[in-house]
Write a protein that holds these residues in place. Structure first.
Motif, PDB file in Angstrom:
ATOM      1  N   LEU A 278     -13.069  -0.464  -5.494  1.00  0.00           N
ATOM      2  CA  LEU A 278     -12.352   0.637  -4.855  1.00  0.00           C
ATOM      3  C   LEU A 278     -11.212   1.117  -5.740  1.00  0.00           C
ATOM      4  O   LEU A 278     -10.993   2.316  -5.895  1.00  0.00           O
TER       5      LEU A 278
ATOM      6  N   ALA B 244     -12.677   3.042  -8.603  1.00  0.00           N
ATOM      7  CA  ALA B 244     -13.177   4.334  -8.129  1.00  0.00           C
ATOM      8  C   ALA B 244     -12.019   5.278  -7.815  1.00  0.00           C
ATOM      9  O   ALA B 244     -12.051   6.461  -8.167  1.00  0.00           O
ATOM     10  N   THR B 245     -10.982   4.739  -7.169  1.00  0.00           N
ATOM     11  CA  THR B 245      -9.836   5.586  -6.829  1.00  0.00           C
ATOM     12  C   THR B 245      -9.147   6.086  -8.089  1.00  0.00           C
ATOM     13  O   THR B 245      -8.802   7.266  -8.197  1.00  0.00           O
TER      14      THR B 245
ATOM     15  N   GLY C 223       1.171   3.990  -2.647  1.00  0.00           N
ATOM     16  CA  GLY C 223       0.867   5.378  -2.297  1.00  0.00           C
ATOM     17  C   GLY C 223       1.990   6.309  -2.707  1.00  0.00           C
ATOM     18  O   GLY C 223       1.761   7.367  -3.288  1.00  0.00           O
TER      19      GLY C 223
ATOM     20  N   LYS D 252     -12.469  -1.673   2.943  1.00  0.00           N
ATOM     21  CA  LYS D 252     -11.280  -2.349   2.419  1.00  0.00           C
ATOM     22  C   LYS D 252     -10.132  -2.333   3.411  1.00  0.00           C
ATOM     23  O   LYS D 252      -9.318  -3.240   3.455  1.00  0.00           O
TER      24      LYS D 252
ATOM     25  N   LEU E 111     -16.866   6.450  -1.858  1.00  0.00           N
ATOM     26  CA  LEU E 111     -15.457   6.076  -1.773  1.00  0.00           C
ATOM     27  C   LEU E 111     -15.035   5.917  -0.319  1.00  0.00           C
ATOM     28  O   LEU E 111     -14.274   5.016   0.032  1.00  0.00           O
TER      29      LEU E 111
ATOM     30  N   GLN F 141      -2.213   5.881   1.244  1.00  0.00           N
ATOM     31  CA  GLN F 141      -3.093   4.869   0.686  1.00  0.00           C
ATOM     32  C   GLN F 141      -3.760   5.528  -0.499  1.00  0.00           C
ATOM     33  O   GLN F 141      -4.257   6.638  -0.370  1.00  0.00           O
TER      34      GLN F 141
ATOM     35  N   PHE G  82     -16.423   2.650   1.042  1.00  0.00           N
ATOM     36  CA  PHE G  82     -15.726   1.602   0.323  1.00  0.00           C
ATOM     37  C   PHE G  82     -14.325   1.405   0.912  1.00  0.00           C
ATOM     38  O   PHE G  82     -13.886   0.298   1.223  1.00  0.00           O
ATOM     39  N   ASN G  83     -13.645   2.524   1.095  1.00  0.00           N
ATOM     40  CA  ASN G  83     -12.290   2.501   1.590  1.00  0.00           C
ATOM     41  C   ASN G  83     -12.233   1.978   3.015  1.00  0.00           C
ATOM     42  O   ASN G  83     -11.388   1.151   3.353  1.00  0.00           O
TER      43      ASN G  83
ATOM     44  N   PHE H 250     -11.052   8.838  -9.521  1.00  0.00           N
ATOM     45  CA  PHE H 250     -10.829  10.076  -8.781  1.00  0.00           C
ATOM     46  C   PHE H 250      -9.490  10.702  -9.134  1.00  0.00           C
ATOM     47  O   PHE H 250      -9.351  11.910  -9.188  1.00  0.00           O
ATOM     48  N   PHE H 251      -8.495   9.853  -9.353  1.00  0.00           N
ATOM     49  CA  PHE H 251      -7.157  10.367  -9.601  1.00  0.00           C
ATOM     50  C   PHE H 251      -6.998  10.963 -10.981  1.00  0.00           C
ATOM     51  O   PHE H 251      -6.109  11.763 -11.207  1.00  0.00           O
TER      52      PHE H 251
ATOM     53  N   ASP I 121       0.834  -1.201   0.000  1.00  0.00           N
ATOM     54  CA  ASP I 121       0.000   0.000   0.000  1.00  0.00           C
ATOM     55  C   ASP I 121       0.863   1.243   0.000  1.00  0.00           C
ATOM     56  O   ASP I 121       0.619   2.195  -0.721  1.00  0.00           O
TER      57      ASP I 121
ATOM     58  N   ALA J 117      -6.596   5.329  -1.938  1.00  0.00           N
ATOM     59  CA  ALA J 117      -7.956   5.826  -1.761  1.00  0.00           C
ATOM     60  C   ALA J 117      -7.981   7.006  -0.804  1.00  0.00           C
ATOM     61  O   ALA J 117      -8.769   7.945  -0.973  1.00  0.00           O
TER      62      ALA J 117
END
Lengths: 378, 336, 105
Positions: free
Chosen positions: A343, A346-347, A240, B78, B71, B4, B74-75, A350-351, A236, B6
């Motif tokens: 997720l 969706a992320t 990130g 997760k 989101l 992270q 959801f996040n 968003f990005f 992660d 998200a």
């Protein structure tokens, strides 16, 4: 409703016609945008699949590993240690593990030597990992010799090669017999590298670890769930960091989009001026431009995502291979098991779509409020 | 923990939202002070032009907030694998004191944003923008709310620590827990079901009636009131019995675990129509105060009827889906 | 009469959406195909007591990040900050693994 729909369709028609008139610029933007989505999506899909893979594989690893530390480094487990661990309530299975590293100066690679506890490897033979098979050209029944740290030369025959499918966990492994291992590394009798435990009640793992730490103050228990969590957060965190670095690219792209949207050519200005002169309202122009942004974003997002999927899961992520290799000679080749969840998508959305839309809003408005007479007179 | 993907996305969305609203704030004050549709002055023309920009920005922010709620949940779901003791979103949100406030604030902003969008929609349908002042005043009011969401999220995400042992949904949503969540879980299934279906039927009937008759005023407010009531009843019902049927377990009341893939994401099938219906219902109520404005006399009944129709459809879908989940389950809660 | 641009755009977007959806179907398919590999690796891990993935073999603390010394980034001498490129991909980072050798609390 149908009126509304028909109106939007006409707006789209118009937008597309206008986009096609300036093919070069718009295709360039679309290409850069798609590339950005592709890179981001590849990173996300790759790390997520790897994280999932680590989680599944490590399910099988020992519940507690106990290292002994001397002066902050880990040291061998002396005889008697294992018996003392056995006195802790709740500990079910104890086995001393024997493993170590070996640097092979022939191919300049590090191997991990390990002794399977079930004694399945006969004396004088080896079971080697698939990366070794590849890099050292080893096959079944081949002979190989290693010079031990003592200087003595040891010869083995390869009894088997671990299946290629297990490469992610076993690329550099060399499994050998316990006697061979002790002789090769000159391990003192009764000593072990570390200890693997299983605990009867999974809820007691933490308590058992605390008890162990109290009983054996020089030991360091490592819990499986902590290892799993560490792996998860390492990926992660890396993901990130990657995204944080790539956000520079996102920012640059947003600036590009802003520039592109605000640096209206004389043509475009005249176009908008004429539209307004023939009765379009500012709101209509904004809507048309929003459609333009939306269509570009959606296309770039979908194309980029599909390309990233193919790259990571179908093509074996060739772009990431050099990163994985690092300086290592032995590196695993593996096919990732695809795991995609909402997720991520969706992320990713968003990005990529969100910054683009945010960046083009102001230029869109600037274009939309242009006075018709100001443009046409110029 | 902040690295992270998200989380970065959520913070990005919040920061951009706050920045956009902040940029709009001075303009909102100008509008409130100087807006005069009858005037042809240079300033009025400037203001009229700029409303296009800021309306678009505000719509963008509100739409972002609607997505950010999804989101966020959801996040949270997760991330539960990363915390000791967390099984689902509850555990993640419980890691520190900011989790649930952040969720609730995000939900509040969701409904406020939906109402604002409804008012905005009505306003743009009228030629003289009668609600422009009210709209921008509301925007100023929303700014602290969105900023609060950002602040809560920051506090929450910055203080996430993996070594904290958190509590799970089992302890928050159990019959023995003191407090609101425990009481909701402890409701026995039959009265809970009656209340659940009654509240949703009432909301559906009110909304459908309003959509049919298009009569404004009291009916519109009633739609909003029954929608909110149905929302509360629906959440209570999910905790009290729907979740039990989904888990096929007589004591697992968690409203978050149903979002997990193990249960085929059934939760999203419930929550998406429920939130959409409630937002539409609230929107129908939010436009009612302006029904007597001259230029909106024709617009508002139409818009509010359409919103009410959407709300009615949403509640109907929600009830049908919940019933299907209950009927399909192998669990028997009620002796027949 | 040629087709309206919007029709073409809808067709294009539709096929892209279909490709997007196909990714998910393909993922299910590949999961079924490659799933057994994962299971076999888990069995291997259980059998041999493996605690790490063989992702980076170049250094001890990247080969077995879960078992490295606590300060393995500096293990050779105090100024040896970082030797290996993969150290930047796989640092020994312990969330919750940080545990003193002696914690009789």
């Amino acid at each position: 409703m149908t009126v509304w729909f028909e109106k939007q369709r006409h707006l789209i028609d118009f937008t597309l016609a206008s986009l096609i008139r300036r093919k070069g610029r718009n295709l360039g933007l679309l290409f850069v945008y798609t590339l950005l989505v592709f890179v981001l999506a590849s990173v996300m899909l790759y790390t997520h699949a790897l994280r999932h893979e680590a989680a599944v594989i490590l399910e099988g690893s020992p519940e507690v590993l106990l290292q002994r530390l001397v002066a902050g480094r880990h040291d061998l487990i002396p005889p008697g240690y294992i018996e003392r661990i056995g006195t802790v309530r709740g500990v079910q299975q104890i086995r001393g593990r024997l493993w170590g590293y070996y640097y092979d100066s022939v191919v300049k690679a590090n191997y991990t030597f390990m002794v399977p506890e079930d004694g399945s490897v006969a004396k004088g033979t080896l079971v080697v990992g698939p990366a070794l098979e590849r890099e050292r050209g080893l096959a079944r029944d081949n002979g190989i010799s290693f010079r031990a740290y003592s200087g003595q030369l040891f010869s083995f025959t390869v009894a088997a090669v671990l299946p290629q499918a297990s490469e992610l966990a076993s690329a550099d492994l060399i499994l050998m017999n316990e006697g061979d291992f002790r002789a090769f590394f000159a391990y003192p009798a009764g000593h072990y590298t570390d200890v693997a435990l299983s605990v009867a009640n999974p809820k007691e793992v933490r308590n058992v670890a605390n008890k162990l730490a109290n009983l054996l103050p020089d030991s360091r228990p490592i819990l499986r769930e902590e290892v799993q969590r560490t792996y998860a957060s390492v990926f992660d965190w890396r993901e990130g960091i990657m995204l944080a670095l790539l956000s520079a690219a996102i920012l640059a792209f947003s600036i590009l989009a802003w520039e592109k949207a605000s640096g209206l050519s004389a043509d475009e200005k005249r176009e908008i001026g004429i539209l307004k002169a023939i009765g379009w309202e500012t709101g209509d122009v904004i809507r048309m431009k929003l459609w333009e942004g939306g269509l570009i974003s959606l296309t770039a997002f979908l194309v980029g995502f599909v390309a990233a999927y193919l790259h990571v899961f179908r093509a074996g992520s060739p772009l990431f291979e050099p990163v994985l290799k690092g300086w290592a000679v032995l590196y695993p080749r593996f096919d990732l098991v695809p795991v995609i969840d909402g997720l991520q998508v969706a992320t990713l959305f968003f990005f990529t779509v969100f910054p683009y839309m945010a960046a083009v809003l102001v230029p869109i408005w600037r274009a939309a409020v242009t006075d018709p007479d100001a443009v046409m007179r110029a | 923990m902040i690295f992270q993907p998200a989380i970065i996305a959520l913070l990005l969305a919040s920061v951009i939202s706050v920045a956009m609203l902040l940029a709009a704030a001075p303009f909102a004050i100008q509008i409130i002070r100087h807006w005069d549709i009858a005037s042809g002055s240079e300033r009025q023309l400037q203001l009229e032009r700029r409303t296009y920009l800021f309306s678009t920005l505000a719509m963008f922010v509100m739409a972002t907030q609607l997505m950010a709620l999804m989101l966020f949940v959801f996040n949270a779901d997760k991330m539960s694998v990363m915390f000791v003791g967390a099984m689902c979103a509850v555990g993640t949100l419980n890691v520190n004191a900011w989790g649930f406030p952040a969720l609730i604030a995000q939900m509040a902003v969701f409904f406020l944003a939906a109402s604002w969008l409804a008012v905005n929609h009505v306003d743009t349908r009228a030629p003289d923008y009668p609600l422009v002042r009210i709209k921008y005043a509301a925007l100023l009011g929303l700014l602290p709310a969105v900023a609060a969401v950002l602040w809560l999220q920051l506090e929450y995400f910055m203080n996430l620590r993996a070594d904290v042992i958190t509590s799970c949904c089992g302890s928050l949503f159990s019959e023995d827990t003191k407090g609101l969540t425990g009481d909701m879980a402890a409701l026995s299934p039959v009265p809970a079901m009656v209340a659940f279906y009654a509240a949703i039927a009432l909301a559906f009937a009110t909304a459908a009636f309003h959509a049919q008759t298009k009569r404004g005023g009291a009916a519109g407010y009633a739609v909003a009131a029954t929608s909110v009531a149905a929302f509360v009843a629906a959440l209570t019902g999910i905790i009290a019995f729907v979740s039990l049927y989904i888990y096929e377990h007589p004591h697992h009341h968690c409203p978050f675990c149903i979002l997990k893939p193990e249960y085929d994401w059934q939760g999203y099938w419930l929550y998406v129509p429920l939130f959409a219906a409630t937002a539409c219902g609230a929107g129908a109520g939010a436009v009612q105060p302006f029904r007597n404005v001259e230029s909106l006399r024709n617009v508002i009944p139409q818009v509010s009827a359409r919103l009410a129709a959407l709300a009615a459809a949403g509640f109907l879908i929600f009830a049908v889906i919940a019933t299907v989940f209950v009927a399909r389950s192998n669990l028997m809660l009620i002796e027949t | 009469m040629s087709a309206r641009p919007s029709t073409l755009a809808f067709l294009l977007l539709g096929s892209l959406l279909a490709a997007f959806a196909a990714c998910f179907t393909d993922a299910v398919w590949l999961r079924a195909e490659r799933g057994p590999e994962l299971v076999s690796m888990r069995l291997l891990a259980a059998q041999l007591g493996l605690s790490d993935l063989a992702l980076f073999t170049e250094a001890r603390y990247t080969r077995h990040p879960a078992q490295a010394d606590l300060h393995s980034g500096f293990q050779d001498h105090p100024l040896a900050l970082e030797h290996f490129p993969s150290g930047s991909l796989m640092v020994p980072r312990y969330d919750g693994l940080v545990r003193e050798a002696t914690t009789p609390d």
